[in-house]
Design a protein around this motif. Structure first.
Motif, PDB file in Angstrom:
ATOM      1  N   SER A   1      26.743  98.908  74.656  1.00  0.00           N
ATOM      2  CA  SER A   1      26.757 100.010  73.684  1.00  0.00           C
ATOM      3  C   SER A   1      27.898 100.972  73.961  1.00  0.00           C
ATOM      4  CB  SER A   1      25.424 100.757  73.721  1.00  0.00           C
ATOM      5  OG  SER A   1      24.364  99.918  73.281  1.00  0.00           O
ATOM      6  N   GLY A   2      28.123 101.266  75.232  1.00  0.00           N
ATOM      7  CA  GLY A   2      29.223 102.152  75.585  1.00  0.00           C
ATOM      8  C   GLY A   2      30.572 101.549  75.252  1.00  0.00           C
ATOM      9  N   LEU A   3      30.741 100.272  75.511  1.00  0.00           N
ATOM     10  CA  LEU A   3      31.997  99.599  75.223  1.00  0.00           C
ATOM     11  C   LEU A   3      32.274  99.579  73.720  1.00  0.00           C
ATOM     12  CD1 LEU A   3      31.805  96.617  77.739  1.00  0.00           C
ATOM     13  CD2 LEU A   3      33.422  98.511  77.800  1.00  0.00           C
ATOM     14  N   ILE A   4      31.249  99.326  72.925  1.00  0.00           N
ATOM     15  CA  ILE A   4      31.422  99.320  71.471  1.00  0.00           C
ATOM     16  C   ILE A   4      31.835 100.699  70.980  1.00  0.00           C
ATOM     17  CG2 ILE A   4      30.195  99.107  69.276  1.00  0.00           C
ATOM     18  CD1 ILE A   4      28.594  96.833  70.506  1.00  0.00           C
ATOM     19  N   THR A   5      31.253 101.738  71.562  1.00  0.00           N
ATOM     20  CA  THR A   5      31.589 103.104  71.164  1.00  0.00           C
ATOM     21  C   THR A   5      33.059 103.420  71.424  1.00  0.00           C
ATOM     22  OG1 THR A   5      29.328 103.848  71.613  1.00  0.00           O
ATOM     23  CG2 THR A   5      31.033 105.532  71.503  1.00  0.00           C
ATOM     24  N   VAL A   6      33.532 103.125  72.642  1.00  0.00           N
ATOM     25  CA  VAL A   6      34.930 103.438  72.966  1.00  0.00           C
ATOM     26  C   VAL A   6      35.889 102.524  72.203  1.00  0.00           C
ATOM     27  CG1 VAL A   6      34.375 104.394  75.230  1.00  0.00           C
ATOM     28  CG2 VAL A   6      34.873 101.972  75.035  1.00  0.00           C
ATOM     29  N   VAL A   7      35.471 101.297  71.904  1.00  0.00           N
ATOM     30  CA  VAL A   7      36.325 100.403  71.103  1.00  0.00           C
ATOM     31  C   VAL A   7      36.537 100.984  69.714  1.00  0.00           C
ATOM     32  CG1 VAL A   7      36.342  98.195  69.885  1.00  0.00           C
ATOM     33  CG2 VAL A   7      35.903  98.244  72.328  1.00  0.00           C
ATOM     34  N   ILE A   8      35.476 101.477  69.102  1.00  0.00           N
ATOM     35  CA  ILE A   8      35.584 102.032  67.746  1.00  0.00           C
ATOM     36  C   ILE A   8      36.426 103.301  67.747  1.00  0.00           C
ATOM     37  CG2 ILE A   8      34.286 103.066  65.845  1.00  0.00           C
ATOM     38  CD1 ILE A   8      32.038 101.114  66.467  1.00  0.00           C
TER      39      ILE A   8
ATOM     40  N   TYR B   1      33.285 100.871  61.095  1.00  0.00           N
ATOM     41  CA  TYR B   1      32.349 101.962  61.369  1.00  0.00           C
ATOM     42  C   TYR B   1      31.003 101.734  60.688  1.00  0.00           C
ATOM     43  CZ  TYR B   1      30.526 106.666  61.994  1.00  0.00           C
ATOM     44  OH  TYR B   1      29.740 107.731  62.339  1.00  0.00           O
ATOM     45  N   SER B   2      31.009 101.239  59.450  1.00  0.00           N
ATOM     46  CA  SER B   2      29.752 101.018  58.739  1.00  0.00           C
ATOM     47  C   SER B   2      28.908  99.929  59.399  1.00  0.00           C
ATOM     48  CB  SER B   2      30.035 100.654  57.279  1.00  0.00           C
ATOM     49  OG  SER B   2      30.768  99.444  57.201  1.00  0.00           O
ATOM     50  N   LEU B   3      29.567  98.921  59.968  1.00  0.00           N
ATOM     51  CA  LEU B   3      28.837  97.837  60.614  1.00  0.00           C
ATOM     52  C   LEU B   3      28.287  98.233  61.978  1.00  0.00           C
ATOM     53  CD1 LEU B   3      31.137  94.762  59.791  1.00  0.00           C
ATOM     54  CD2 LEU B   3      28.935  95.334  58.753  1.00  0.00           C
ATOM     55  N   LEU B   4      28.980  99.155  62.666  1.00  0.00           N
ATOM     56  CA  LEU B   4      28.618  99.445  64.053  1.00  0.00           C
ATOM     57  C   LEU B   4      28.217 100.895  64.281  1.00  0.00           C
ATOM     58  CD1 LEU B   4      31.490  97.463  65.832  1.00  0.00           C
ATOM     59  CD2 LEU B   4      29.148  96.703  65.437  1.00  0.00           C
TER      60      LEU B   4
END
Length: 277
Positions: free
Chosen positions: A192-199, A259-262
């Motif tokens: 979850s943290g990795l997805i946040t910083v990727v976005i 952003y809408s997907l994640l």
């Protein structure tokens, strides 16, 4: 209960007004991208009479948007790969080892967050020139990755600090190496943290303009933001506004879609402690 319901109406009205202010420009940009030039000059606020994709075809074929789009994809993915890999490993070491040197390194990362981008342009330009990486996509990738590492490390420290060390100790008892623990145990738990910083970093790289303008000069190496700025200058003497708005929509689609997907992953990631660092 009725009194409480009525008390929420001012907030709802304000949120509705804010939503209209945010959504209407997006709606207008999308609808205008389907208009012909004559329709745009007749009434720029009306809906198009027909939804033709001719403007999008012109944006790719005549305005070279396809090349700009490809350059942005290459630069963004390359910078993400370098930044996330280095930041993830650095944040792991900082959260798992308590030494004077690492505490100083953590403060250095935090200090770098407050360093204005305007102060970085000239030193980076001179450095890239010495490395023969000016007007080079790989040079732009390195610059993007390096300048976003402090922010990414700061967020990842908050995420990784919420993961208990008991998992690592159990893995070490089973004979797992440090790298095995990092990539087989910690990496899945920090998803979850990795997805946040990727976005966050994706949006930053995709929409970046100042550094791309400073370090890229060849037309074939321009990113989308530079390409759109070039098209806006061209439109001062041309009449193909439809292609320009189509190009703007092409720029917006990847970030809106991602952003809408994640967005749920972003919310859950921040709630896990991404801002605790």
């Amino acid at each position: 209960m009725k009194t409480k319901a009525w008390s929420n109406w001012p907030v709802r009205i304000l949120l509705l007004i804010y939503s209209v202010i945010v959504i209407y420009p997006l709606f207008w940009t999308v609808t205008t991208s389907f208009k012909t030039t004559n329709e745009f000059y007749d009434n720029p606020w009306s809906l198009p009479t027909s939804f033709s994709i001719a403007n999008y075809v012109n944006a790719f074929e005549k305005a070279n948007i396809g090349s700009y789009f490809f350059n942005s994809i290459v630069v963004t993915i390359g910078a993400l790969a370098i930044c996330i890999t280095i930041s993830f490993m650095a944040a792991y070491v900082i959260t798992r080892y308590d030494t004077r040197w690492l505490r100083g390194l953590r403060k250095l990362y935090m200090l770098a967050l407050f360093f204005p981008i305007a102060f970085k342009i000239v030193p980076l330009f001179m450095l890239l020139n010495q490395l023969h990486l000016l007007d080079n996509r790989f040079g732009l990738i390195l610059v993007y990755a390096a300048t976003s590492i402090p922010f990414t490390v700061f967020l990842m420290i908050g995420f990784l600090s919420t993961i208990s060390k008991d998992y690592e100790e159990a893995a070490m008892i089973d004979g797992c190496s440090r790298y095995g623990i990092l990539f087989r145990i910690i990496l899945p738990m920090a998803q979850s943290g990795l997805i946040t910083v990727v976005i966050f970093n994706f949006m930053s790289y995709w929409n970046e303009y100042i550094m791309a303008l400073s370090f890229i000069t060849t037309e074939g190496k321009r990113t989308l933001t530079l390409g759109i700025a070039y098209l806006m200058e061209v439109q001062r003497y041309a009449t193909d506004w439809g292609a320009l708005f189509a190009a703007l929509v092409i720029v917006m689609v990847p970030t809106l879609l991602l952003y809408s997907l994640l967005q749920r992953k972003i919310t859950s990631g921040l709630n896990m402690g991404g801002l605790k660092g």
